[in-house]
Design an enzyme around this catalytic site. Structure first.
Site, mmCIF file in Angstrom:
data_model
loop_
_atom_site.group_PDB
_atom_site.id
_atom_site.type_symbol
_atom_site.label_atom_id
_atom_site.label_comp_id
_atom_site.label_asym_id
_atom_site.label_seq_id
_atom_site.Cartn_x
_atom_site.Cartn_y
_atom_site.Cartn_z
ATOM 1 N N GLY A 139 68.072 55.686 13.544
ATOM 2 C CA GLY A 139 66.744 54.965 13.118
ATOM 3 C C GLY A 139 66.926 54.597 11.390
ATOM 4 O O GLY A 139 65.878 54.941 10.742
ATOM 5 N N GLN A 157 61.374 53.071 7.882
ATOM 6 C CA GLN A 157 61.072 53.346 6.459
ATOM 7 C C GLN A 157 61.618 54.376 5.501
ATOM 8 O O GLN A 157 62.038 54.313 4.646
ATOM 9 C CB GLN A 157 59.761 53.810 6.514
ATOM 10 C CG GLN A 157 58.889 53.807 4.877
ATOM 11 C CD GLN A 157 57.588 54.662 5.174
ATOM 12 O OE1 GLN A 157 57.264 55.227 6.114
ATOM 13 N NE2 GLN A 157 56.885 54.835 3.974
ATOM 14 N N ASP A 165 70.649 51.867 14.546
ATOM 15 C CA ASP A 165 69.405 51.550 14.896
ATOM 16 C C ASP A 165 69.292 50.688 16.029
ATOM 17 O O ASP A 165 70.279 50.101 16.442
ATOM 18 C CB ASP A 165 68.470 50.814 13.835
ATOM 19 C CG ASP A 165 67.081 50.991 13.963
ATOM 20 O OD1 ASP A 165 66.507 51.817 12.766
ATOM 21 O OD2 ASP A 165 66.450 50.776 14.761
ATOM 22 N N TYR A 216 51.308 61.375 18.631
ATOM 23 C CA TYR A 216 52.275 61.545 17.741
ATOM 24 C C TYR A 216 52.378 63.125 17.216
ATOM 25 O O TYR A 216 53.350 63.669 17.232
ATOM 26 C CB TYR A 216 51.931 60.577 16.485
ATOM 27 C CG TYR A 216 52.774 60.862 15.197
ATOM 28 C CD1 TYR A 216 52.314 61.222 14.069
ATOM 29 C CD2 TYR A 216 54.159 60.355 15.272
ATOM 30 C CE1 TYR A 216 53.255 61.483 12.925
ATOM 31 C CE2 TYR A 216 55.019 60.591 14.163
ATOM 32 C CZ TYR A 216 54.506 61.084 13.154
ATOM 33 O OH TYR A 216 55.308 61.440 11.998
ATOM 34 N N LYS A 236 55.066 65.532 17.816
ATOM 35 C CA LYS A 236 55.790 66.375 17.051
ATOM 36 C C LYS A 236 55.917 68.178 16.859
ATOM 37 O O LYS A 236 56.784 68.504 16.534
ATOM 38 C CB LYS A 236 55.413 66.089 15.469
ATOM 39 C CG LYS A 236 55.651 64.470 14.967
ATOM 40 C CD LYS A 236 57.327 64.323 14.951
ATOM 41 C CE LYS A 236 57.807 62.970 14.387
ATOM 42 N NZ LYS A 236 59.126 63.001 14.392
HETATM 43 C C1 VAH Z 1 51.871 58.276 10.090
HETATM 44 N N1 VAH Z 1 53.218 58.199 7.941
HETATM 45 O O1 VAH Z 1 50.608 57.946 9.520
HETATM 46 C C2 VAH Z 1 52.974 58.791 9.303
HETATM 47 C C3 VAH Z 1 53.064 60.448 8.880
HETATM 48 C C4 VAH Z 1 51.526 62.126 7.940
HETATM 49 C C5 VAH Z 1 51.333 60.738 8.321
HETATM 50 O O2 VAH Z 1 53.265 61.263 9.986
HETATM 51 O O3 VAH Z 1 51.633 58.401 11.313
#
Ligand code: VAH
Length: 310
Positions: A6, A10, A32, A140, A144
């Protein structure tokens, strides 16, 4: 050898450049799915890699004699809500591929970032502790949090030296953000300079934990270089630098760009932001490996504008 997965993202771009500065260009292999990022061209070896393919990843680890892997590939919060099962699959399978090969090849160190997105509506919003109620409400965040548990499992059961940080929103000027809820804090700088106006997709008083990319890269390196005996958190460390709202960052920008104006049109990302903490208790990172941020809102704003104006 170190492999960055990756490397065109960013975080990946700046982390790859910094790792090459420290370890030497030939030691750090950038990879990547996408083609090589312009800022990486000519700075060291680059390979195309789909981390979802465990076999090709395993072959690459053997061919390049990889002993450390930094896995930065992920689908972020806003994009993840558009395709939940894909985000879960990519965020989890990529990590499991890396952890499995780390076990099979006895890799020395693995870095995998978590996020403040693991915290949900029931977590304390202020000085959110390292250990607290954690009920993520985005895919997400769910991925995580699950990933943190997998990292701890592979450390406890297979002694893999895996380390991670719960990054706040990250702000940078070198590479584009990718589908995050905190991306307003990057877009606002670009728009302030290009049009003098920004329409924020979060409300004026939406406080979120944030960090300038140089601090985030330094934190990653300091964590990975710390003596293993100092690491007491094998899921992912809380880490903080500052917190601000769209209203506050707009006022800070106005000090440098007086004609800048902002208006607010909250969208679906407001719900995501409202589920996250306002600020983070990172005392474990401070105590275990000496974490100390160097950029606050004033210094970051000045640095962002100066570099974007170049
Ligand atoms: C997002 N930049 O916005 C990421 C990050 C805490 C934010 O995990 O999903």
């Amino acid at each position: 050898k170190i492999l960055v997965v990756g490397a065109c993202g960013q975080i990946g771009v700046e982390l790859t450049l910094q790792l090459r500065k420290i370890h030497g260009e030939g030691v750090v292999i950038a990879s990547d799915l996408r083609e090589e990022h312009p800022l990486l061209k000519g700075t060291g070896p680059y390979v195309s890699l789909d981390i979802m393919n465990k076999e090709t990843f395993h072959v690459l680890v053997l061919r390049y004699n990889i002993t450390q892997v930094y896995l930065l590939a992920a689908i972020l919060s806003a994009t993840g809500e558009k395709n939940p099962t894909l985000a879960w699959h990519i965020n989890m399978q990529s990590l499991l591929n890396v952890l499995e090969v780390a076990k099979e090849e006895n890799l020395a160190k693995i870095y995998w970032p978590s996020s403040i997105a693991v915290f949900g509506p029931n977590s304390p919003k202020d000085n959110t502790p390292q250990h607290t109620i954690i009920e993520p409400s985005t895919v997400y965040g769910i991925s995580k949090y699950a990933g943190e548990r997998w990292c701890e499992y592979y450390f406890n059961r297979y002694k893999i030296d895996v380390r991670g940080l719960r990054y706040p929103g990250l702000i940078s000027y070198k590479s584009q953000p990718g589908g995050g809820t905190t991306d307003y804090a990057i877009e606002i700088f670009h728009d302030a300079l290009s049009s003098g106006q920004y329409t924020s997709f979060l409300k004026e008083d939406t406080y979120l934990p944030m960090m300038y990319m140089p601090d985030a890269i330094r934190a990653t390196i300091e964590l990975m270089e710390a003596d293993a005996s100092k690491i007491t958190i094998r899921s992912s460390y809380n880490i903080g630098a500052m917190s601000f709202s769209p209203g506050e960052i707009a006022a800070e920008i106005k000090k440098h760009v007086p004609e800048f104006s902002i208006n607010y049109k909250p969208d679906s990302r407001q719900n995501i932001a409202d589920s996250w903490p306002k600020n983070i208790d990172d005392s474990d990172a401070k105590n275990d490996w000496g974490w100390k941020p160097e950029f606050g809102i004033e210094r970051m704003t000045e640095d962002m504008l100066r570099n974007l104006q170049k």
